[in-house]
Design an enzyme around this catalytic site. Sequence first.
Site, PDB file in Angstrom:
ATOM      1  N   ARG A  75       0.855  -1.189   0.000  1.00 24.26           N
ATOM      2  CA  ARG A  75       0.000   0.000   0.000  1.00 24.26           C
ATOM      3  C   ARG A  75       0.895   1.244   0.000  1.00 24.26           C
ATOM      4  O   ARG A  75       1.966   1.254   0.621  1.00 24.26           O
ATOM      5  CB  ARG A  75      -0.917   0.042   1.241  1.00 24.26           C
ATOM      6  CG  ARG A  75      -2.167  -0.801   1.130  1.00 24.26           C
ATOM      7  CD  ARG A  75      -3.145  -0.252   0.084  1.00 24.26           C
ATOM      8  NE  ARG A  75      -4.358  -1.045  -0.044  1.00 24.26           N
ATOM      9  CZ  ARG A  75      -4.554  -2.015  -0.944  1.00 24.26           C
ATOM     10  NH1 ARG A  75      -3.597  -2.337  -1.799  1.00 24.26           N
ATOM     11  NH2 ARG A  75      -5.711  -2.643  -1.010  1.00 24.26           N
ATOM     12  N   HIS A 132      -1.133   0.169  -9.840  1.00 24.65           N
ATOM     13  CA  HIS A 132      -1.914  -0.731  -8.966  1.00 24.65           C
ATOM     14  C   HIS A 132      -2.410  -1.957  -9.754  1.00 24.65           C
ATOM     15  O   HIS A 132      -3.598  -2.267  -9.758  1.00 24.65           O
ATOM     16  CB  HIS A 132      -3.093   0.014  -8.311  1.00 24.65           C
ATOM     17  CG  HIS A 132      -3.577  -0.686  -7.055  1.00 24.65           C
ATOM     18  ND1 HIS A 132      -4.035  -0.010  -5.939  1.00 24.65           N
ATOM     19  CD2 HIS A 132      -3.673  -2.006  -6.738  1.00 24.65           C
ATOM     20  CE1 HIS A 132      -4.394  -0.884  -5.015  1.00 24.65           C
ATOM     21  NE2 HIS A 132      -4.182  -2.106  -5.482  1.00 24.65           N
TER      22      HIS A 132
HETATM   23  P1  NDP Z   1      -2.177 -10.587   5.313  1.00 28.24           P
HETATM   24  O1  NDP Z   1      -3.097  -9.941   6.275  1.00 28.24           O
HETATM   25  O2  NDP Z   1      -2.294 -12.046   5.066  1.00 28.24           O
HETATM   26  O3  NDP Z   1      -0.651 -10.294   5.724  1.00 28.24           O
HETATM   27  C1  NDP Z   1      -0.249  -9.065   6.209  1.00 28.24           C
HETATM   28  C2  NDP Z   1       1.174  -9.178   6.735  1.00 28.24           C
HETATM   29  O4  NDP Z   1       1.571  -7.873   7.196  1.00 28.24           O
HETATM   30  C3  NDP Z   1       1.280 -10.125   7.933  1.00 28.24           C
HETATM   31  O5  NDP Z   1       2.511 -10.816   7.895  1.00 28.24           O
HETATM   32  C4  NDP Z   1       1.247  -9.154   9.119  1.00 28.24           C
HETATM   33  O6  NDP Z   1       1.897  -9.614  10.287  1.00 28.24           O
HETATM   34  C5  NDP Z   1       2.019  -7.998   8.541  1.00 28.24           C
HETATM   35  N1  NDP Z   1       1.773  -6.785   9.321  1.00 28.24           N
HETATM   36  C6  NDP Z   1       0.605  -6.165   9.557  1.00 28.24           C
HETATM   37  N2  NDP Z   1       0.778  -5.113  10.369  1.00 28.24           N
HETATM   38  C7  NDP Z   1       2.098  -5.072  10.658  1.00 28.24           C
HETATM   39  C8  NDP Z   1       2.896  -4.243  11.473  1.00 28.24           C
HETATM   40  N3  NDP Z   1       2.368  -3.216  12.153  1.00 28.24           N
HETATM   41  N4  NDP Z   1       4.218  -4.504  11.555  1.00 28.24           N
HETATM   42  C9  NDP Z   1       4.754  -5.554  10.876  1.00 28.24           C
HETATM   43  N5  NDP Z   1       4.044  -6.384  10.083  1.00 28.24           N
HETATM   44  C10 NDP Z   1       2.727  -6.142   9.988  1.00 28.24           C
HETATM   45  O7  NDP Z   1      -2.363  -9.780   3.937  1.00 28.24           O
HETATM   46  P2  NDP Z   1      -2.051 -10.265   2.447  1.00 28.24           P
HETATM   47  O8  NDP Z   1      -0.721 -10.905   2.422  1.00 28.24           O
HETATM   48  O9  NDP Z   1      -3.194 -11.011   1.895  1.00 28.24           O
HETATM   49  O10 NDP Z   1      -2.018  -8.852   1.697  1.00 28.24           O
HETATM   50  C11 NDP Z   1      -1.087  -7.860   2.071  1.00 28.24           C
HETATM   51  C12 NDP Z   1      -1.459  -6.549   1.418  1.00 28.24           C
HETATM   52  O11 NDP Z   1      -1.150  -6.589   0.019  1.00 28.24           O
HETATM   53  C13 NDP Z   1      -2.938  -6.196   1.432  1.00 28.24           C
HETATM   54  O12 NDP Z   1      -3.342  -5.669   2.687  1.00 28.24           O
HETATM   55  C14 NDP Z   1      -3.031  -5.164   0.340  1.00 28.24           C
HETATM   56  O13 NDP Z   1      -2.777  -3.891   0.894  1.00 28.24           O
HETATM   57  C15 NDP Z   1      -1.886  -5.539  -0.609  1.00 28.24           C
HETATM   58  N6  NDP Z   1      -2.358  -6.003  -1.920  1.00 28.24           N
HETATM   59  C16 NDP Z   1      -1.973  -5.294  -3.043  1.00 28.24           C
HETATM   60  C17 NDP Z   1      -2.360  -5.702  -4.282  1.00 28.24           C
HETATM   61  C18 NDP Z   1      -1.911  -4.967  -5.504  1.00 28.24           C
HETATM   62  O14 NDP Z   1      -2.369  -5.254  -6.601  1.00 28.24           O
HETATM   63  N7  NDP Z   1      -0.990  -4.020  -5.375  1.00 28.24           N
HETATM   64  C19 NDP Z   1      -3.220  -6.892  -4.486  1.00 28.24           C
HETATM   65  C20 NDP Z   1      -3.536  -7.563  -3.247  1.00 28.24           C
HETATM   66  C21 NDP Z   1      -3.127  -7.127  -2.019  1.00 28.24           C
HETATM   67  P3  NDP Z   1       1.346 -10.903  11.087  1.00 28.24           P
HETATM   68  O15 NDP Z   1       1.736 -12.071  10.203  1.00 28.24           O
HETATM   69  O16 NDP Z   1       2.088 -10.862  12.351  1.00 28.24           O
HETATM   70  O17 NDP Z   1      -0.135 -10.741  11.219  1.00 28.24           O
END
Ligand code: NDP
Length: 309
Positions: free
Chosen positions: A224, A272
């Site tokens: 993001r 995006h």
């Molecule tokens: P998940 O919720 O499965 O994974 C999110 C990861 O981020 C987890 O490992 C989580 O940690 C970590 N995280 C969250 N908050 C923090 C923090 N404060 N500090 C450190 N790590 C953190 O999401 P997805 O993998 O499914 O998707 C990730 C993102 O990808 C989506 O939220 C979206 O924004 C983006 N996306 C972009 C797309 C594009 O086309 N550009 C398409 C699809 C998604 P923990 O494992 O400990 O919970």
Amino acid sequence: MINVLFSARDALWPQYQPVLEAEFAKLGIEVNLVQETDAPETVDYLIYAPLRDDDDLSVYSNLKLIQSLWAGPDKLLRNKTLTQPLARMVDPGMTQGMIDYVMGHILRHHLHTDAFVQAEEWLTDVAPPLPSQRTVAFLGIGELGMTCAVAARDYGFNVLGWSRTLKTDAPIDCFAGDDGLHHVLGQADIVVTLMPATPATDGIIGADAVAAMKDGAAIINPGRGELIDDDALLAGLRSGKLSGATLDVFREEPLPRGHPYWAEPSVLVTPHIASETRVPTSSAVAAANIARVVRGEPVLYLVDPALKY
Ligand code: NDP
């Protein structure tokens, strides 16, 4: 019989309707699947990819679940009328697309591809090392980040992962916390950010993170736009501390004309498109998740309203 409302761009309805109906039928669920309704209080489930941020979700007074078609929950969470359980989309088709994007851009930075574009110079000194001599760090190792990290590991890169909670039984070396972040940033030649936009991740790639990164490192952000402090990243690129950035997501989208990223030679802007939800695979996930509620089983991929992801 359950009432399911599909609310998304009109163009998606003819694509999703037959596939969703077939998936519900496979699961033995009788469904009244509609694109519009005059009786929102009768809707049991909403399959949702809204066009607007301000839909009034309070009219769906008997809703048991909103199944989003998007992986990122940030935009939906901004809707003040959202009170119902929200499941985000975890779609194997989208995951495969993200692997393609991330591996493609890792390899672009790894191979120094951009240096050769119309270089008119015989640049033998930028021949790449082997993947095993490169470290790639994934900030965010959830559904997308971990799958991409494993793909990069399987390709031969050294891979590190960092997340909010420490993963103790993961297929890659994992870290958490501020020290962990500084450690992985200091090791990585290429940093991939696949975290959600939350208050805790806003600007996580700021001046401190840029300073902690290895000299000459590159960053790939399909997560993001809010993860990045744009001024800090631009300063890191312009000073030569960082070698390049591939950016797919931005604080304002479309990225406005005249934004410094467009003119920065070391930045590749993609609009995006890193990956998107695919109809066949996401329909199967949506129907199966709704079927879980119907059967009284725990829903998958629920968004935590406190953590905002
Ligand atoms: P998940 O919720 O499965 O994974 C999110 C990861 O981020 C987890 O490992 C989580 O940690 C970590 N995280 C969250 N908050 C923090 C923090 N404060 N500090 C450190 N790590 C953190 O999401 P997805 O993998 O499914 O998707 C990730 C993102 O990808 C989506 O939220 C979206 O924004 C983006 N996306 C972009 C797309 C594009 O086309 N550009 C398409 C699809 C998604 P923990 O494992 O400990 O919970």
